[in-house]
Design an enzyme around this catalytic site. Structure first.
Site, PDB file in Angstrom:
ATOM      1  N   HIS A 271     -57.444   6.094  -2.953  1.00 29.27           N
ATOM      2  CA  HIS A 271     -57.475   7.454  -2.412  1.00 29.27           C
ATOM      3  C   HIS A 271     -58.694   8.175  -2.960  1.00 29.27           C
ATOM      4  O   HIS A 271     -59.068   7.963  -4.107  1.00 29.27           O
ATOM      5  CB  HIS A 271     -56.196   8.217  -2.799  1.00 29.27           C
ATOM      6  CG  HIS A 271     -55.966   9.440  -1.983  1.00 29.27           C
ATOM      7  ND1 HIS A 271     -56.529  10.641  -2.284  1.00 29.27           N
ATOM      8  CD2 HIS A 271     -55.236   9.628  -0.853  1.00 29.27           C
ATOM      9  CE1 HIS A 271     -56.156  11.530  -1.378  1.00 29.27           C
ATOM     10  NE2 HIS A 271     -55.373  10.934  -0.495  1.00 29.27           N
TER      11      HIS A 271
ATOM     12  N   HIS B 243     -58.453   9.697   9.183  1.00 23.20           N
ATOM     13  CA  HIS B 243     -57.568  10.728   8.631  1.00 23.20           C
ATOM     14  C   HIS B 243     -56.110  10.300   8.779  1.00 23.20           C
ATOM     15  O   HIS B 243     -55.452   9.993   7.792  1.00 23.20           O
ATOM     16  CB  HIS B 243     -57.851  12.044   9.361  1.00 23.20           C
ATOM     17  CG  HIS B 243     -57.254  13.255   8.729  1.00 23.20           C
ATOM     18  ND1 HIS B 243     -56.470  13.218   7.617  1.00 23.20           N
ATOM     19  CD2 HIS B 243     -57.329  14.570   9.075  1.00 23.20           C
ATOM     20  CE1 HIS B 243     -56.100  14.441   7.291  1.00 23.20           C
ATOM     21  NE2 HIS B 243     -56.602  15.285   8.167  1.00 23.20           N
TER      22      HIS B 243
ATOM     23  N   ASP C  51     -49.725   6.237   2.725  1.00 21.22           N
ATOM     24  CA  ASP C  51     -49.632   5.441   3.947  1.00 21.22           C
ATOM     25  C   ASP C  51     -49.079   4.040   3.735  1.00 21.22           C
ATOM     26  O   ASP C  51     -48.806   3.327   4.690  1.00 21.22           O
ATOM     27  CB  ASP C  51     -51.015   5.330   4.606  1.00 21.22           C
ATOM     28  CG  ASP C  51     -51.443   6.658   5.180  1.00 21.22           C
ATOM     29  OD1 ASP C  51     -50.591   7.320   5.768  1.00 21.22           O
ATOM     30  OD2 ASP C  51     -52.621   7.025   5.020  1.00 21.22           O
TER      31      ASP C  51
HETATM   32  C1  LIG Z   1     -58.989   5.861   0.653  1.00 20.53           C
HETATM   33  C2  LIG Z   1     -60.410   5.330   0.432  1.00 20.53           C
HETATM   34  C3  LIG Z   1     -61.215   5.599   1.712  1.00 20.53           C
HETATM   35  C4  LIG Z   1     -61.022   6.063  -0.761  1.00 20.53           C
HETATM   36  O1  LIG Z   1     -62.331   5.687  -0.864  1.00 20.53           O
HETATM   37  P1  LIG Z   1     -63.293   6.159  -2.036  1.00 20.53           P
HETATM   38  O2  LIG Z   1     -62.672   7.180  -2.894  1.00 20.53           O
HETATM   39  O3  LIG Z   1     -64.588   6.518  -1.394  1.00 20.53           O
HETATM   40  O4  LIG Z   1     -63.421   4.865  -2.940  1.00 20.53           O
HETATM   41  P2  LIG Z   1     -64.552   3.777  -2.822  1.00 20.53           P
HETATM   42  O5  LIG Z   1     -64.679   3.316  -1.406  1.00 20.53           O
HETATM   43  O6  LIG Z   1     -65.767   4.306  -3.513  1.00 20.53           O
HETATM   44  O7  LIG Z   1     -63.941   2.573  -3.675  1.00 20.53           O
HETATM   45  C5  LIG Z   1     -64.205   2.329  -5.059  1.00 20.53           C
HETATM   46  C6  LIG Z   1     -64.096   0.822  -5.301  1.00 20.53           C
HETATM   47  O8  LIG Z   1     -62.773   0.365  -4.981  1.00 20.53           O
HETATM   48  C7  LIG Z   1     -62.813  -0.564  -3.894  1.00 20.53           C
HETATM   49  N1  LIG Z   1     -61.718  -0.223  -2.992  1.00 20.53           N
HETATM   50  C8  LIG Z   1     -61.342   1.043  -2.606  1.00 20.53           C
HETATM   51  N2  LIG Z   1     -60.250   0.977  -1.838  1.00 20.53           N
HETATM   52  C9  LIG Z   1     -59.933  -0.331  -1.728  1.00 20.53           C
HETATM   53  C10 LIG Z   1     -58.914  -1.006  -1.062  1.00 20.53           C
HETATM   54  N3  LIG Z   1     -57.994  -0.356  -0.363  1.00 20.53           N
HETATM   55  N4  LIG Z   1     -58.880  -2.363  -1.154  1.00 20.53           N
HETATM   56  C11 LIG Z   1     -59.800  -3.017  -1.876  1.00 20.53           C
HETATM   57  N5  LIG Z   1     -60.814  -2.425  -2.546  1.00 20.53           N
HETATM   58  C12 LIG Z   1     -60.868  -1.090  -2.468  1.00 20.53           C
HETATM   59  C13 LIG Z   1     -64.161  -0.346  -3.220  1.00 20.53           C
HETATM   60  O9  LIG Z   1     -64.581  -1.507  -2.554  1.00 20.53           O
HETATM   61  C14 LIG Z   1     -65.008  -0.009  -4.405  1.00 20.53           C
HETATM   62  O10 LIG Z   1     -65.263  -1.198  -5.103  1.00 20.53           O
HETATM   63  P3  LIG Z   1     -66.698  -1.420  -5.844  1.00 20.53           P
HETATM   64  O11 LIG Z   1     -66.732  -0.387  -6.930  1.00 20.53           O
HETATM   65  O12 LIG Z   1     -66.644  -2.810  -6.317  1.00 20.53           O
HETATM   66  O13 LIG Z   1     -67.743  -1.174  -4.793  1.00 20.53           O
HETATM   67  C15 LIG Z   1     -60.361   3.810   0.132  1.00 20.53           C
HETATM   68  O14 LIG Z   1     -59.637   3.573  -1.050  1.00 20.53           O
HETATM   69  C16 LIG Z   1     -59.786   3.022   1.290  1.00 20.53           C
HETATM   70  O15 LIG Z   1     -60.514   2.699   2.241  1.00 20.53           O
HETATM   71  N6  LIG Z   1     -58.469   2.669   1.248  1.00 20.53           N
HETATM   72  C17 LIG Z   1     -57.842   1.908   2.303  1.00 20.53           C
HETATM   73  C18 LIG Z   1     -57.540   2.813   3.490  1.00 20.53           C
HETATM   74  C19 LIG Z   1     -56.385   3.744   3.237  1.00 20.53           C
HETATM   75  O16 LIG Z   1     -55.338   3.334   2.752  1.00 20.53           O
HETATM   76  N7  LIG Z   1     -56.583   5.002   3.592  1.00 20.53           N
HETATM   77  C20 LIG Z   1     -55.551   6.007   3.476  1.00 20.53           C
HETATM   78  C21 LIG Z   1     -55.934   7.062   2.518  1.00 20.53           C
HETATM   79  S1  LIG Z   1     -54.592   8.226   2.326  1.00 20.53           S
END
Ligand SMILES: CC(C)(COP(=O)(O)OP(=O)(O)OC[C@H]1O[C@@H](n2cnc3c(N)ncnc32)[C@H](O)[C@@H]1OP(=O)(O)O)[C@@H](O)C(=O)NCCC(=O)NCCS
Length: 439
Positions: free
Chosen positions: A316, A277, A372
């Site tokens: 996100h 979070h 972030d």
């Molecule tokens: C924020 C987050 C958890 C959202 O996740 P989500 O909505 O469940 O998205 P998914 O994990 O399903 O990702 C979809 C695709 O993008 C990719 N992806 C998502 N975020 C990515 C990132 N930061 N870097 C590289 N690839 C990423 C995933 O691997 C997935 O690829 P695929 O379709 O080939 O499997 C994710 O983007 C993430 O982990 N970001 C980095 C951490 C971060 O900055 N968090 C702060 C959020 S405010």
């Protein structure tokens, strides 16, 4: 596909559901794009069997409340508090006014704002025993743990707070909490540094006073550069609410037991403490440090695309176009670095963003910088250690938690939060006493 039940939406705003187990058909009303889970509960095989339920870990597609506080359209990159776009609030308002807006539902008149500012300023001090309580923590206590414990402890200083049915009482506790969070946050920072706790300076505004409590040493008065005050104030505004996120859900869930608001907000602080979070900005800093120089970016990006790691601060769950908060933060970065001098990591961050935004991998997956990506850089420029990042987030989020809590306690449709489960364990085993089992 014969076992897929026939579910068809009709124009009258209902679903016709046929239960293939029994052949029975049900009409389920649709309101505001949702169906009531309780209506699904009427679908059952027999009177003895439980009704149909929804399995939704993490509430990915379940609305838990009606709310008029914050609107988000993730596809369009829209974030509004009480209908006002975040961009306008960040540019033209201030954190205390936004706090008023979130809690009261509308912008204050001049008189209302003056009263609000006066009330909040008047309540920034905490009971001396709170100080003693905080001084009891170990020298290396995490400031977020101190914050969570001390917000919870406030409920023991204000036992009348449990009288949540009284609007005046609710107002008083909300004022106290918004006023005292910076004091608790600053003291948890000073504690880790072994420095004396600084009392609030009520001549200063909300955010300027917070900076004074953080950084004042022997000078008579600590007045931070107004550009830094403004940047931190904007960051507080950007974090002030984000509808039903994990910590807000925690506040609502705990608040639904009708406990006092300090205990409910302490639960929110606990939820925010978790790395999924509140902790991503720290991971961004670690990543940027590891990349080290611009020349290393292409190799790093290749590693991300190969699935070796994530580009932290990108992507996100809700925003799939851009995170409006990221755009505002990027601008705040420039203002802060004008005062503090440029953090060399900023150059790497900007170049990384540029390369990623042009890369097919990120474009196709709709991955954009989130809030972030740049916030950690700003916090570092203020010389906050990473453990303080979530404390700052918690101070900013407090009005949002309280606005949501207030909405909850006034909402006649709300009940104590109590999800169902799908039981997967054993049943009706015969207990064998230890004396026989351990023979
Ligand atoms: C924020 C987050 C958890 C959202 O996740 P989500 O909505 O469940 O998205 P998914 O994990 O399903 O990702 C979809 C695709 O993008 C990719 N992806 C998502 N975020 C990515 C990132 N930061 N870097 C590289 N690839 C990423 C995933 O691997 C997935 O690829 P695929 O379709 O080939 O499997 C994710 O983007 C993430 O982990 N970001 C980095 C951490 C971060 O900055 N968090 C702060 C959020 S405010």
């Amino acid at each position: 596909m014969t076992d897929v039940p026939a579910v068809t939406a009709n124009e009258a705003g209902s679903l016709t559901v046929r239960d293939n187990r029994t052949g029975s058909e049900y009409e389920v009303p649709i309101t505001d794009g949702t169906i009531k889970a309780a209506d699904l509960g009427k679908i059952r095989v027999s009177e003895e069997e439980p009704g149909l339920a929804v399995y939704d870990p993490g509430f990915v597609n379940t609305a838990s409340c009606r709310s008029a506080v914050t609107f988000i359209d993730g596809d369009k990159g829209i974030l509004e508090y009480r209908g006002y776009p975040i961009e306008q609030l960040a540019e033209k308002s201030n954190f205390l006014e936004v706090a008023y807006l979130l809690i009261h539902g509308e912008l204050p008149t001049k008189e209302q704002y003056d009263n609000w500012e006066h009330e909040i300023t008047y309540h920034t001090f905490v009971h001396e025993n709170v100080k003693t309580f905080m001084q009891g923590f170990r020298y290396d206590a995490h400031p977020m743990g101190m914050m969570m414990a001390s917000v919870g402890a406030l409920s023991t200083f204000y036992p009348d707070a449990r009288n949540i049915g009284d609007p005046d009482n609710r107002h008083m506790q909300m004022v106290r909490m918004i006023a005292k969070m910076p004091t608790l946050g600053a003291w948890s920072f000073r504690h880790a540094q072994g420095k004396p706790y600084i009392y609030p300076d009520n001549d200063l505004g909300y955010t300027a006073n917070f900076l004074s409590m953080l950084f004042k040493m022997s000078e008579k008065k600590f007045e931070a550069d107004p550009r830094l005050v403004k940047a931190l104030d904007v960051l507080f505004i950007l974090h002030a609410d984000h509808e039903q996120n994990c910590s807000t859900n925690a506040v609502r869930s705990v608040g639904s037991s009708q406990v006092d608001p300090y205990s409910a907000v302490a639960a929110g602080v606990g939820a925010l403490y978790g790395p999924l979070h509140g902790g991503a900005n720290e991971a961004v800093l670690r990543m940027l440090r590891r990349i080290g120089k611009k020349e290393n970016i292409p190799a790093f990006i290749e590693g991300v695309k190969a699935g070796n790691e994530k580009l932290m601060g990108f992507g996100h769950r809700v925003y799939k176009n851009f995170d409006p908060r990221a755009t505002i933060i990027k601008k705040a970065c420039d203002d802060v670095f004008e005062v503090t001098g440029v953090n060399p990591l900023l150059e790497i961050a900007k170049e990384l963003e540029k390369i990623a935004l042009e890369d097919e991998y990120f474009v196709k997956r709709k991955l954009y910088p989130n809030v972030d990506f740049y916030s950690g850089l700003i916090y570092e420029a203020f010389q906050f250690p990473p453990e303080m990042f979530t404390v700052l987030f918690a101070i900013g989020r407090t009005p949002g938690w309280l606005a949501q809590w207030l909405e909850l306690v006034q909402d006649k449709e709300q009940k104590i939060a109590r999800p169902k489960q799908i039981y997967t364990g054993d049943r009706q085993l015969d207990f064998v006493p230890a004396s026989e089992r351990w023979k």
